[in-house]
Each structure stands twice: as structure tokens, then as C-alpha cells.
Design a protein around this motif. Structure first.
Motif, short mmCIF file in Angstrom:
data_model
loop_
_atom_site.label_atom_id
_atom_site.label_comp_id
_atom_site.label_asym_id
_atom_site.label_seq_id
_atom_site.Cartn_x
_atom_site.Cartn_y
_atom_site.Cartn_z
N THR A 16 0.85 -1.18 0.00
CA THR A 16 0.00 0.00 0.00
C THR A 16 0.89 1.23 0.00
N LEU A 17 0.31 2.35 -0.41
CA LEU A 17 1.08 3.59 -0.41
C LEU A 17 0.69 4.42 0.80
N ALA A 18 1.69 4.91 1.50
CA ALA A 18 1.48 5.83 2.61
C ALA A 18 2.15 7.15 2.27
N LEU A 19 1.45 8.24 2.53
CA LEU A 19 2.04 9.56 2.36
C LEU A 19 2.00 10.28 3.70
N GLN B 125 8.42 16.84 -3.36
CA GLN B 125 7.40 17.88 -3.30
C GLN B 125 6.65 17.86 -4.62
N LEU B 126 5.37 17.63 -4.53
CA LEU B 126 4.53 17.54 -5.72
C LEU B 126 4.13 18.93 -6.20
N SER B 127 4.03 19.07 -7.51
CA SER B 127 3.51 20.31 -8.08
C SER B 127 1.98 20.26 -8.01
N PRO B 128 1.30 21.40 -8.14
CA PRO B 128 -0.17 21.37 -8.17
C PRO B 128 -0.72 20.45 -9.26
N GLU B 129 -0.03 20.42 -10.41
CA GLU B 129 -0.48 19.56 -11.51
C GLU B 129 -0.35 18.08 -11.13
N GLN B 130 0.77 17.73 -10.49
CA GLN B 130 0.95 16.34 -10.06
C GLN B 130 -0.09 15.95 -9.02
N CYS B 131 -0.40 16.88 -8.12
CA CYS B 131 -1.44 16.61 -7.12
C CYS B 131 -2.79 16.38 -7.78
N SER B 132 -3.08 17.18 -8.81
CA SER B 132 -4.34 17.01 -9.54
C SER B 132 -4.42 15.64 -10.17
N ASP B 133 -3.30 15.18 -10.72
CA ASP B 133 -3.27 13.85 -11.34
C ASP B 133 -3.39 12.75 -10.27
N PHE B 134 -2.69 12.93 -9.17
CA PHE B 134 -2.71 11.92 -8.11
C PHE B 134 -4.11 11.77 -7.52
N TYR B 135 -4.78 12.89 -7.31
CA TYR B 135 -6.12 12.87 -6.71
C TYR B 135 -7.21 13.03 -7.78
N ALA B 136 -6.98 12.48 -8.95
CA ALA B 136 -7.92 12.64 -10.07
C ALA B 136 -9.32 12.13 -9.71
N ALA C 87 -2.03 -5.26 4.11
CA ALA C 87 -1.44 -3.94 4.37
C ALA C 87 -2.44 -2.80 4.22
N ILE C 88 -3.30 -2.89 3.21
CA ILE C 88 -4.23 -1.79 2.94
C ILE C 88 -5.17 -1.57 4.13
N ALA C 89 -5.78 -2.64 4.59
CA ALA C 89 -6.71 -2.53 5.72
C ALA C 89 -6.00 -2.12 7.00
N HIS C 90 -4.82 -2.69 7.24
CA HIS C 90 -4.09 -2.37 8.47
C HIS C 90 -3.66 -0.90 8.49
N TRP C 91 -3.19 -0.40 7.35
CA TRP C 91 -2.76 1.00 7.30
C TRP C 91 -3.95 1.94 7.47
N LYS C 92 -5.07 1.61 6.84
CA LYS C 92 -6.26 2.45 6.99
C LYS C 92 -6.74 2.48 8.44
N THR C 93 -6.63 1.33 9.11
CA THR C 93 -7.02 1.28 10.53
C THR C 93 -6.06 2.12 11.38
N LEU C 94 -4.77 2.02 11.07
CA LEU C 94 -3.77 2.74 11.86
C LEU C 94 -3.92 4.25 11.71
N SER D 177 -7.86 1.03 -1.89
CA SER D 177 -8.12 -0.32 -2.41
C SER D 177 -6.86 -0.87 -3.06
N PHE D 178 -6.94 -2.13 -3.45
CA PHE D 178 -5.80 -2.77 -4.11
C PHE D 178 -5.46 -2.06 -5.42
N ARG D 179 -6.48 -1.75 -6.22
CA ARG D 179 -6.25 -1.06 -7.49
C ARG D 179 -5.68 0.34 -7.27
N ALA D 180 -6.22 1.02 -6.26
CA ALA D 180 -5.71 2.36 -5.95
C ALA D 180 -4.25 2.29 -5.51
N ALA D 181 -3.91 1.29 -4.72
CA ALA D 181 -2.53 1.14 -4.25
C ALA D 181 -1.59 0.92 -5.43
N GLU D 182 -1.98 0.06 -6.36
CA GLU D 182 -1.15 -0.19 -7.54
C GLU D 182 -0.91 1.09 -8.32
#
Length: 200
Positions: free
Chosen positions: A11-14, A44-55, A85-92, A127-132
């Protein structure tokens, strides 16, 4: 009774800009919670990268503030791995911070490090797809391979490993050499088997 199944996930953690100064403390909690850090990156993400990441959040009323906040300072990106990992990280990390989160989930990381629904300190894949997708976005050179199924693993062992083991062990039983490593040195498969036998 079937043996227990261990499903290793990534999973991805930021660690977001508002919690960047607490990154060492947060990473220590992550490790103590049973996660393995596979990849780590400060960026450090640019505003454009953030827009893509949180599309997937595009069009929502908070989207401009989200991209502005996430591009306002450095972040730490981590690829985490462990069973589920996904569920455990979300719980944490806990739910998106609201006025009631500190009452309902006082031990979660967002309650401890976040200050508002927007500045909630941490991100976790949904989710799994989001993590990938997110891991590939932050770590573009990473190779995300699916873990083999039980059937595929058994087929590989049966086809490639077991015959080599059988040949090597048969030769050892036939010849019973005093020093198998020297006797079967030129034959890689038998040499490896003999070294394993000597080890045990």
C-alpha cells in the motif's frame, strides 16, 4: 485443516506537509506496527501532479484546496508491505479527521497528528487497485508483480524444482561420497543439493 494463508499486500502511505516535521516519529510507529518499508522517497509535488494523483476527487468542492495543500511543502512517500497492508494501514491512520474523530478513534494517527479534514497528516490507499496506481505514480520505476497463486507455485515446484531435487538426491544415495561438493562439483544441480544436505 488448511494451513493459514498469509496474504502480503503493498500500500502507499504519504506523510503530508502538515506532518512532515513528525516524519521520524511516524515512521517509527509504522515499523513497530509490523510494516516493512519497501520504498521511501522525499518529494514535493507540483499542483499539476497533485491534480493527477487525486484525479478521483476531481470536481469535489474541496479539490482546489486539497491540491494547494498537498503541493505546499515536502512529503514522504512510502511503499508499505505486510499481511493485509491496505486494511491495516487504513485502521492505523483512522478515518478522515472530523470533529468527532478524536473521540471515536483517539489512538489513530490522524487524531494524533492531523488538525482538520484537509490537513489530516496522512494518506492511505483505499483499495488494491488504488494502491497499484498510486505506487506506480510516486515510484514510476517500481515493478509491481502479482504474488503467485498456490496453484501456480505448486506447478512451478513440480515442474522445475522437484525433478532437480530427485536427481540430486538419487545420485547422493547411489554414490554416498565423503565430500559431495568435490565429487559432484561440475554438476551444478547436484552440487547445490549436496551443499544443502551437508548444511543440514
Amino acid at each position: 485443516m488448511d494451513p493459514p494463508r498469509i496474504y502480503v499486500q503493498r500500500t502507499l502511505a504519504l506523510i503530508k506537509p502538515d506532518a512532515f516535521d513528525k516524519r521520524e516519529e511516524i515512521e517509527d510507529i509504522i515499523l513497530k506496527s509490523g510494516f516493512i518499508v519497501l520504498q521511501r522517497r522525499k518529494l514535493q509535488l507540483s499542483p499539476e501532479q497533485c491534480s493527477d494523483f487525486y484525479a478521483d476527487q476531481y470536481g469535489k468542492i474541496f479539490f482546489p484546496n486539497l491540491t494547494a495543500f498537498m503541493s505546499s511543502g515536502p512529503i514522504i512517500a512510502l511503499t508499505l508491505a505486510r499481511e493485509n497492508a491496505i486494511a491495516h494501514w487504513k485502521t492505523l491512520i483512522g478515518p478522515v479527521l472530523s470533529n468527532k474523530t478524536r473521540e471515536t478513534h483517539p489512538e489513530c494517527l490522524r487524531a494524533k497528528y492531523g488538525t482538520s479534514e484537509l490537513q489530516n497528516a496522512l494518506h492511505g490507499s483505499e483499495s488494491f487497485r488504488a494502491a497499484e496506481r498510486e505506487i506506480k505514480f510516486i515510484f514510476p520505476n517500481s515493478v509491481i508483480e502479482p504474488f503467485p497463486s498456490k496453484g501456480a507455485t505448486e506447478e512451478y515446484l513440480s515442474k522445475h524444482v522437484n525433478p532437480t531435487l530427485l536427481r540430486g538426491l538419487t545420485e547422493l544415495c547411489k554414490h554416498k561420497p565423503l565430500n559431495p561438493c568435490v565429487t559432484f562439483g561440475p554438476n551444478p544441480s547436484i552440487s547445490h543439493i549436496s551443499q544443502i544436505c551437508l548444511y543440514f
